[in-house]
Design a protein around this motif. Sequence first.
Motif, PDB file in Angstrom:
ATOM      1  N   THR A 298       0.943  -1.201  -0.079  1.00  0.00           N
ATOM      2  CA  THR A 298       0.006  -0.090   0.128  1.00  0.00           C
ATOM      3  C   THR A 298       0.826   1.323  -0.119  1.00  0.00           C
ATOM      4  O   THR A 298       1.848   1.474   0.767  1.00  0.00           O
ATOM      5  CB  THR A 298      -0.957  -0.036   1.249  1.00  0.00           C
ATOM      6  N   GLY A 299       0.634   2.132  -1.023  1.00  0.00           N
ATOM      7  CA  GLY A 299       1.455   3.340  -1.072  1.00  0.00           C
ATOM      8  C   GLY A 299       0.754   4.411  -0.094  1.00  0.00           C
ATOM      9  O   GLY A 299       1.726   5.055   0.682  1.00  0.00           O
ATOM     10  N   ALA A 300      -0.512   4.373   0.293  1.00  0.00           N
ATOM     11  CA  ALA A 300      -0.814   5.215   1.517  1.00  0.00           C
ATOM     12  C   ALA A 300      -0.082   4.612   2.952  1.00  0.00           C
ATOM     13  O   ALA A 300       0.258   5.394   3.648  1.00  0.00           O
ATOM     14  CB  ALA A 300      -2.377   5.073   1.567  1.00  0.00           C
ATOM     15  N   GLY A 301       0.038   3.269   3.153  1.00  0.00           N
ATOM     16  CA  GLY A 301       0.521   2.915   4.264  1.00  0.00           C
ATOM     17  C   GLY A 301       2.066   3.204   4.192  1.00  0.00           C
ATOM     18  O   GLY A 301       2.474   3.336   5.472  1.00  0.00           O
ATOM     19  N   ILE A 302       2.591   3.242   3.231  1.00  0.00           N
ATOM     20  CA  ILE A 302       4.126   3.537   3.075  1.00  0.00           C
ATOM     21  C   ILE A 302       4.406   4.926   3.593  1.00  0.00           C
ATOM     22  O   ILE A 302       5.280   5.289   4.328  1.00  0.00           O
ATOM     23  CB  ILE A 302       4.928   3.235   1.754  1.00  0.00           C
ATOM     24  N   ALA A 303       3.386   5.836   2.902  1.00  0.00           N
ATOM     25  CA  ALA A 303       3.409   7.056   3.284  1.00  0.00           C
ATOM     26  C   ALA A 303       3.236   7.383   4.844  1.00  0.00           C
ATOM     27  O   ALA A 303       3.829   8.093   5.419  1.00  0.00           O
ATOM     28  CB  ALA A 303       2.664   7.911   2.638  1.00  0.00           C
ATOM     29  N   ASN A 304       2.255   6.717   5.399  1.00  0.00           N
ATOM     30  CA  ASN A 304       1.902   7.114   6.819  1.00  0.00           C
ATOM     31  C   ASN A 304       3.053   6.286   7.739  1.00  0.00           C
ATOM     32  O   ASN A 304       3.279   6.956   8.682  1.00  0.00           O
ATOM     33  CB  ASN A 304       0.605   5.978   7.108  1.00  0.00           C
ATOM     34  N   MET A 305       3.431   5.130   7.478  1.00  0.00           N
ATOM     35  CA  MET A 305       4.028   4.357   8.175  1.00  0.00           C
ATOM     36  C   MET A 305       5.581   4.844   8.383  1.00  0.00           C
ATOM     37  O   MET A 305       6.339   4.514   9.347  1.00  0.00           O
ATOM     38  CB  MET A 305       4.113   2.789   8.257  1.00  0.00           C
ATOM     39  N   HIS A 306       6.221   4.877   7.230  1.00  0.00           N
ATOM     40  CA  HIS A 306       7.662   5.075   6.919  1.00  0.00           C
ATOM     41  C   HIS A 306       7.853   6.502   6.902  1.00  0.00           C
ATOM     42  O   HIS A 306       9.137   7.169   7.437  1.00  0.00           O
ATOM     43  CB  HIS A 306       7.895   4.676   5.446  1.00  0.00           C
ATOM     44  N   LEU A 307       7.060   7.419   6.394  1.00  0.00           N
ATOM     45  CA  LEU A 307       7.429   8.784   6.604  1.00  0.00           C
ATOM     46  C   LEU A 307       6.405   9.598   7.651  1.00  0.00           C
ATOM     47  O   LEU A 307       6.727  10.689   7.903  1.00  0.00           O
ATOM     48  CB  LEU A 307       7.054   9.567   5.188  1.00  0.00           C
ATOM     49  N   GLY A 308       5.449   9.041   7.852  1.00  0.00           N
ATOM     50  CA  GLY A 308       4.542   9.930   9.231  1.00  0.00           C
ATOM     51  C   GLY A 308       4.009  10.789   8.592  1.00  0.00           C
ATOM     52  O   GLY A 308       3.506  11.752   9.269  1.00  0.00           O
ATOM     53  N   GLN A 309       3.706  10.976   7.104  1.00  0.00           N
ATOM     54  CA  GLN A 309       2.900  11.752   6.290  1.00  0.00           C
ATOM     55  C   GLN A 309       1.645  11.172   5.629  1.00  0.00           C
ATOM     56  O   GLN A 309       1.606  10.048   5.568  1.00  0.00           O
ATOM     57  CB  GLN A 309       3.784  12.223   5.201  1.00  0.00           C
ATOM     58  N   PRO A 310       0.662  12.185   5.352  1.00  0.00           N
ATOM     59  CA  PRO A 310      -0.399  11.840   4.638  1.00  0.00           C
ATOM     60  C   PRO A 310      -0.214  11.262   3.155  1.00  0.00           C
ATOM     61  O   PRO A 310       0.869  11.601   2.745  1.00  0.00           O
ATOM     62  CB  PRO A 310      -1.397  12.948   4.520  1.00  0.00           C
ATOM     63  N   ASP A 311      -1.204  10.683   2.674  1.00  0.00           N
ATOM     64  CA  ASP A 311      -0.876  10.078   1.250  1.00  0.00           C
ATOM     65  C   ASP A 311      -1.084  11.283   0.259  1.00  0.00           C
ATOM     66  O   ASP A 311      -2.498  11.281  -0.517  1.00  0.00           O
ATOM     67  CB  ASP A 311      -1.902   8.864   1.143  1.00  0.00           C
ATOM     68  N   ILE A 312      -0.617  12.039   0.199  1.00  0.00           N
ATOM     69  CA  ILE A 312      -0.614  13.192  -0.988  1.00  0.00           C
ATOM     70  C   ILE A 312       0.477  13.494  -1.834  1.00  0.00           C
ATOM     71  O   ILE A 312       0.777  14.474  -2.287  1.00  0.00           O
ATOM     72  CB  ILE A 312      -0.972  14.526  -0.017  1.00  0.00           C
ATOM     73  N   GLY A 313       1.296  12.183  -2.214  1.00  0.00           N
ATOM     74  CA  GLY A 313       2.294  12.380  -3.243  1.00  0.00           C
ATOM     75  C   GLY A 313       3.710  12.461  -2.713  1.00  0.00           C
ATOM     76  O   GLY A 313       4.555  12.880  -3.530  1.00  0.00           O
ATOM     77  N   LEU A 314       3.987  12.392  -1.488  1.00  0.00           N
ATOM     78  CA  LEU A 314       5.224  12.456  -0.883  1.00  0.00           C
ATOM     79  C   LEU A 314       6.106  11.427  -0.924  1.00  0.00           C
ATOM     80  O   LEU A 314       7.186  11.700  -0.703  1.00  0.00           O
ATOM     81  CB  LEU A 314       5.118  13.105   0.685  1.00  0.00           C
ATOM     82  N   THR A 315       5.636  10.287  -1.173  1.00  0.00           N
ATOM     83  CA  THR A 315       6.416   9.029  -1.335  1.00  0.00           C
ATOM     84  C   THR A 315       7.138   9.057  -2.599  1.00  0.00           C
ATOM     85  O   THR A 315       6.755   9.574  -3.736  1.00  0.00           O
ATOM     86  CB  THR A 315       5.685   7.835  -1.255  1.00  0.00           C
ATOM     87  N   SER A 316       8.493   8.724  -2.579  1.00  0.00           N
ATOM     88  CA  SER A 316       9.372   8.584  -3.928  1.00  0.00           C
ATOM     89  C   SER A 316       9.202   7.290  -4.475  1.00  0.00           C
ATOM     90  O   SER A 316       8.967   6.188  -3.867  1.00  0.00           O
ATOM     91  CB  SER A 316      10.860   9.183  -3.557  1.00  0.00           C
ATOM     92  N   LEU A 317       9.675   6.954  -5.518  1.00  0.00           N
ATOM     93  CA  LEU A 317      10.022   5.795  -6.003  1.00  0.00           C
ATOM     94  C   LEU A 317      11.097   5.104  -5.351  1.00  0.00           C
ATOM     95  O   LEU A 317      10.726   3.743  -5.054  1.00  0.00           O
ATOM     96  CB  LEU A 317      10.447   5.836  -7.586  1.00  0.00           C
TER      97      LEU A 317
END
Length: 284
Positions: free
Chosen positions: A32-51
């Motif tokens: 889950t992309g949202a899960g990675i944003a939340n759990m690894h970055l502590g950020q919302p799912d708004i496109g902050l995760t990188s490839l």
Amino acid sequence: MDRRAAVTAPGAANALFARAIEESGFEVIYVTGAGIANMHLGQPDIGLTSLSDLVYAVSSIADVVDLPLIVDADTGFGNALNMYQTVRKLERAGASALQVEDQIFPKRCGHFDGKDVVPVDEMLGKIKAATDARQDDNLLVIARTDARAVLGLDAAIERAWAYGEAGADLTFVEAPVDAREMAEITRRLAKPQVANIVFGGRTPDPGRDHLAEMGFSLVLYANATLQAALHATYETLWALRDHGSLDPVADRLSSFDERQRTVRKPHWDSLEKRYALVAGAGRD
């Protein structure tokens, strides 16, 4: 996917959750992309995760489970050329299927307000890039449209149909708002379909049997484990803060043995003994 049996795909944001999903007897894992944003970055799912964030998570998960991985590849992190690169990297990392979507970049969670979608032709180019980039024809491309919230259900279904014609193996109309809309999606689209159930989100949860009757092939519960873990984490922290003890939540904690079994410590213990015997034989 051809079974149209509403196969449940729980979401994993990390390798530990993936191990728990495999141990629980599921057939497939959704990264889950949202899960990675939340759990690894502590950020919302708004496109902050990188490839790079996503590749690392997929490779870590692929190292510890044998189940196929459906990976949320967002928008491909840019244009069609970025999509090509994204598919190559995620396939090498261990993906068995990739979900790509038609939101503008940076994207946001499919159950958030404020979404917008790219022109159809732009998405068709990305789908072509994705299918060209894969090295193994068994790698499935899942084309998601977020047009339901922006342009309405009919436009979303028309987009999904076009994406299937362009080469997507499955299509995915995100965020229908009721069971009638969900049934309409599977009735009007020939490709295998994906449903996404988000606890507290816009789409209801009719249950696996009803979803199978509708004809869905795959049902994502992308962040159920994350939400359960976050809730339990708060309860545990509040117990420590207010009582100075784990006693109030002891019945909700994983045991020490369960934790070690999930991370396969007995397997690593056996390897350690095996190589110790080899080393001992060499000294003799």
